[in-house]
Scaffold this motif. Sequence first.
Motif, mmCIF file in Angstrom:
data_model
loop_
_atom_site.group_PDB
_atom_site.id
_atom_site.type_symbol
_atom_site.label_atom_id
_atom_site.label_comp_id
_atom_site.label_asym_id
_atom_site.label_seq_id
_atom_site.Cartn_x
_atom_site.Cartn_y
_atom_site.Cartn_z
ATOM 1 N N UNK A 24 -12.179 7.579 36.788
ATOM 2 C CA UNK A 24 -11.070 7.091 37.606
ATOM 3 C C UNK A 24 -10.241 8.257 38.138
ATOM 4 N N UNK A 25 -9.930 9.247 37.283
ATOM 5 C CA UNK A 25 -9.171 10.411 37.718
ATOM 6 C C UNK A 25 -9.948 11.230 38.755
ATOM 7 N N UNK A 26 -11.271 11.349 38.513
ATOM 8 C CA UNK A 26 -12.096 12.090 39.476
ATOM 9 C C UNK A 26 -12.092 11.403 40.838
ATOM 10 N N UNK A 27 -12.265 10.099 40.852
ATOM 11 C CA UNK A 27 -12.255 9.360 42.112
ATOM 12 C C UNK A 27 -10.896 9.457 42.803
ATOM 13 N N UNK A 28 -9.854 9.402 41.977
ATOM 14 C CA UNK A 28 -8.513 9.493 42.561
ATOM 15 C C UNK A 28 -8.291 10.854 43.224
ATOM 16 N N UNK A 29 -8.727 11.913 42.552
ATOM 17 C CA UNK A 29 -8.554 13.258 43.117
ATOM 18 C C UNK A 29 -9.315 13.415 44.435
ATOM 19 N N UNK A 30 -10.597 13.000 44.419
ATOM 20 C CA UNK A 30 -11.400 13.133 45.629
ATOM 21 C C UNK A 30 -10.840 12.287 46.771
ATOM 22 N N UNK A 31 -10.383 11.090 46.419
ATOM 23 C CA UNK A 31 -9.806 10.209 47.436
ATOM 24 C C UNK A 31 -8.541 10.828 48.034
ATOM 25 N N UNK A 32 -7.703 11.384 47.167
ATOM 26 C CA UNK A 32 -6.464 12.009 47.638
ATOM 27 C C UNK A 32 -6.769 13.168 48.588
ATOM 28 N N UNK A 33 -7.761 13.972 48.192
ATOM 29 C CA UNK A 33 -8.136 15.112 49.027
ATOM 30 C C UNK A 33 -8.688 14.653 50.376
ATOM 31 N N UNK A 34 -9.517 13.616 50.349
ATOM 32 C CA UNK A 34 -10.164 13.132 51.557
ATOM 33 C C UNK A 34 -9.188 12.391 52.471
ATOM 34 N N UNK A 35 -8.319 11.574 51.884
ATOM 35 C CA UNK A 35 -7.482 10.674 52.675
ATOM 36 C C UNK A 35 -6.142 11.307 53.067
ATOM 37 N N UNK A 36 -5.606 12.185 52.193
ATOM 38 C CA UNK A 36 -4.259 12.706 52.431
ATOM 39 C C UNK A 36 -4.278 14.158 52.879
#
Length: 512
Positions: free
Chosen positions: A3-15
């Motif tokens: 979950x933390x890994x997905x959150x980090x990648x999502x944050x990097x990609x989306x924000x």
Amino acid sequence: MLLFTAAFLTYRLVVEYPREVATIESHQVRELASLQEGLNRNLHHLSSIVRDWAHWDDTRDYILNPDDGEAYIRANLISGTFDTFELVAILYFDQNFRLVHGQGYDQRRDMHVPLTSVLKDLSENLLFQGHEAGDALYKAGWLRTEQGAAGFALDYITDSLDEAEPAGYLMFIQLITEDQVQALESVTRLRLQLQPALETIRLSDIEPLHSGRLVEGFQHQRLRLLQDFAGRPLLLMEITHDPLSDPVMLRTGDVLMLLGIVLIPLLLFFIADRLLLRPLKFHVERIETMVSKETLEELPAVMPIWELEQFRLAFNRSVHLVDMQYKRLLYLSQTDSLTGIPNRRAFDEYAESAWRRARRVEKPFMLALIDLDYFKAYNDTLGHSQGDQALRELGELLHAFTRRASEFSARLGGEEFVIVINGLSAELAVARMEELRQAIENLQLEHPGSEVAPVVTASIGLVCVEKPSQAFRAVKLSFLLEMADQELYRAKAQGRNRACVHQISLSADIAC
């Protein structure tokens, strides 16, 4: 951990990644806007030259009686005129938009040529479309010539006081030179390559420069079209942007951080809060404050994460670039291009502020108009090139004469100048102007056409307000200018090469 890994990648990609891309795109949009503004400044400068010529009594006399204007053509349409302003053509139109006289010039061979060798098709119908004969018409834009792409400026011809009805129209055509391109590159920090917009190139998919849209998104290089005054493609511009770091989805630091997040979720929370969220919030708040206050300043706090620091540095570079461009454009807009001293626009801003300050602190205020005696005869006798040199020397003299913080000098136009001084009594102000009048005479600029002296002299009209106060708040600066102009007229009527002065009080105007 997943979950933390997905959150980090999502944050990097989306924000973060879109934010970096948006920052660079915004920077490139500003660069394109600064390029457009630089081109417009060149046209504005050309328009100022045309207006100076068009609002000249000799030009008006010529267009009203072109059959008797051979002397005017010989005196003004000389090689020096074309070379000084980098012109390839000068055209005179009558009140009904008919061409009265046109002279072409070949910049490569430094010689006069027929107008048809510069302009095959002037497209007068397009140039004057939508205007009625006798309109006070002035416009500027771009057009194609046989020598290459060029800018043009057109203004209506009237007298020097701009009171007479338009008698015709004057048009200057100036090539886009390599020097102009290099000047644009130095201001915008872009690299430019220009080539004619040929019909063999597919131009329909290329965005016009004036649109201001970044349809391609982030690019190191892009193509833009410069269109002529009729909206037709004129120049194909290959633009290379100021290099910024490319947005990358994941860097080495990101991978290491991701490993830390995977292995130590608890540490991730602490690091994200301390090293990411708080600095971001701090800078976002600063940017929001800038937006609300409509200001732009550098972000001072160093970002703890490398890619965010790159964003901060890129932002700061953008701020610095915008500030440089603003100061440069402000300087150009407030400086007389011939003499190097402030122009009429700078005078209007400074004098109004100085008059308000004088009323507030109740300190003496002085306003003086300076006009060179028989300067038209000076130009007619020695030529406009020598006249321009005389104006430059007078500009240098005024610049040196008004070095104190309470003193200001500017060129109002033609051979007329103005000086504002705060804090001098009327007696000292008169002595100061007499010192200036003598200094102008001491330049020893030979003037064979003067009826006053063998050298260039000046007449000065001076207004002194000995004790301004808030009771003077109804007295406008325009009134002081009118009084100074009356004194200048009196100085000329009394024989020129002298200073006439009025001291203004609440009760009456008392001659000093």
